[in-house]
Design an enzyme around this catalytic site. Structure first.
Site, short mmCIF file in Angstrom:
data_model
loop_
_atom_site.label_atom_id
_atom_site.label_comp_id
_atom_site.label_asym_id
_atom_site.label_seq_id
_atom_site.Cartn_x
_atom_site.Cartn_y
_atom_site.Cartn_z
N ARG A 51 -0.22 -2.88 -0.65
CA ARG A 51 -1.30 -3.74 -1.13
C ARG A 51 -1.04 -5.21 -0.80
NH1 ARG A 51 0.93 0.47 -2.38
NH2 ARG A 51 1.99 -0.40 -4.17
N CYS A 85 -1.66 -0.83 -11.88
CA CYS A 85 -1.23 -1.72 -10.79
C CYS A 85 -2.23 -2.88 -10.76
CB CYS A 85 -1.26 -0.98 -9.45
SG CYS A 85 -1.05 -2.07 -8.01
N THR A 87 -2.46 -5.48 -8.67
CA THR A 87 -2.97 -5.86 -7.35
C THR A 87 -4.10 -4.94 -6.90
OG1 THR A 87 -0.74 -6.60 -6.85
CG2 THR A 87 -2.27 -6.48 -5.01
N THR A 129 1.62 -10.80 -7.86
CA THR A 129 1.58 -10.88 -6.40
C THR A 129 0.61 -11.99 -6.00
OG1 THR A 129 -0.28 -9.34 -6.25
CG2 THR A 129 1.94 -8.39 -6.15
N LYS A 169 11.29 -1.50 -5.79
CA LYS A 169 10.67 -0.39 -5.08
C LYS A 169 11.71 0.48 -4.36
CE LYS A 169 6.15 -2.56 -4.46
NZ LYS A 169 5.38 -1.63 -5.28
N CYS A 199 2.48 -7.70 -12.79
CA CYS A 199 2.79 -6.80 -11.68
C CYS A 199 3.65 -5.72 -12.32
CB CYS A 199 3.54 -7.54 -10.59
SG CYS A 199 4.15 -6.42 -9.30
#
Lengths: 235, 235
Positions: A51, A85, A87, A129, A169, A199
């Site tokens: 994303r 999420c 974003t 983000t 991640k 986030c």
């Protein structure tokens, strides 16, 4: 509506944040037996275009894959859909159009929860983000409540936020947590009284390093989970 | 097969064990990015008839609800299905017949993992529901490997296992863990060298009380998660 309650979760962004959201759903629901817990169907497919890169113009759009997930959740019988999420909410309008089930908006859930705080803060920092920050959802709604917003600078995002996020991640929670804690401290230093961790990777990482300012943070995914649980309990 | 890998998880039995299984899937997969993690679709609907009561003849069968979950997972595109609940494997044949995607059997995954241990134990204890014990899957396959089985007595099940399990299901992890630790110690006292924790509530609860014998236990859900991850990595 006679349709039974079933929460569809459009997850996978990332897979660990999706698990954390499911844990928050369980914790938000007072249950004495399995049967009282919120029923859900979870699309946890992380093979989805990045994303952050898509919004920076350096990668393909995740929209076709997001729409596929939304269709699967509708077909599975979802009565409501949540997307843990921030974003991904960039594509909220297009996803809502593709969904028969209503999609709960993570920013609305967060602002509703913030309104219920005993002492509303005057200045709130946002860790998010670039995509979420550029979208301006949090800033606009906070401003409408008379709350001043403190944002990360582009340099801070590059130095702390982005590498911190990608560390999470790849499973390096402590490394990610230490980078993200630096980002948080910079916002406190510029006058933020509370932080919105907008986030879903951030709260997991800050918990992993047991950050001493966790009580001054606000987790939108938790606000979203609590909203979902309220709908289930009122069902 | 050109069909993409997608793990269907028939969960909800209970919802906490389903989360624990998803965490084990993440941990079993070496991943440097979200995209390398195993894709899954999870049916986590705990409004399902009580398996223990059904097998005791005191409640309705969960089979129609299990089949509904299997159908949703197939429709969502599952290429393989895992069921992180030992007792639900009582209906394994009927579920396999209703599923186009193959269902991995939790007992096969466990025995395969046990075979790979450096020192195969001579005597293994099993903590499980009466339904799983009556089915005899673990006992038969262990006996075929020349391993002696130590089972809970009916009195122990009533005193420790059943109340321990239901404590977990209402979120009282420590209370459940203390009861289940008593059950475990009784099996060690009768000569078990290792324990198979063949009910997905048990490992969660024993971890919550930090049981000192955890290194002598074997978690079938973890063996199943590792098997799923191997299939994904070989994909």
């Amino acid at each position: 509506m006679s349709e039974p309650f079933l929460l569809g979760v459009l997850g996978g962004m990332g897979p660990l944040a999706t698990l954390d959201f499911q844990r928050q759903l369980l914790e938000a629901t007072p249950a004495q037996s399995d049967q009282q817990q919120l029923p859900s169907v979870v699309w946890n497919v992380p093979q989805i275009a990045d994303r952050q890169k898509a919004l920076a113009g350096t990668g393909p759009s995740p929209l076709p894959q997001l729409i596929h997930g939304i269709r699967v959740l509708n077909q599975a019988g979802a009565s409501h859909i949540a997307i843990p999420c921030n974003t991904a909410h960039h594509w909220y309008e297009a996803l809502s159009e593709a969904s028969a089930a209503p999609i709960l908006h993570i920013v609305d859930a967060t602002l509703a929860a913030l309104e219920q705080e005993a002492n509303t803060p005057q200045r709130v920092g946002i860790i998010a983000t670039k995509g979420t920050l550029d979208a301006g959802w949090y800033q606009q709604k906070l401003a409408a409540q008379g709350i001043e917003v403190v944002e990360p600078t582009p340099e801070e995002l590059t130095q702390w936020f982005v590498p911190g996020c990608y560390a999470v991640k790849r499973g390096a929670l402590k490394e990610g947590g230490e980078l993200l804690a630096q980002q948080a401290l910079a916002l406190f230093a510029r006058g933020a009284q509370k932080l919105i961790l907008a986030c879903t990777e951030v709260p997991v990482a800050l918990q992993a390093v047991d950050a001493p300012f966790l009580h001054l943070t606000f987790d939108p995914a938790q606000a979203l989970a609590e909203r979902c649980s309220q709908l289930w309990q009122a069902n």
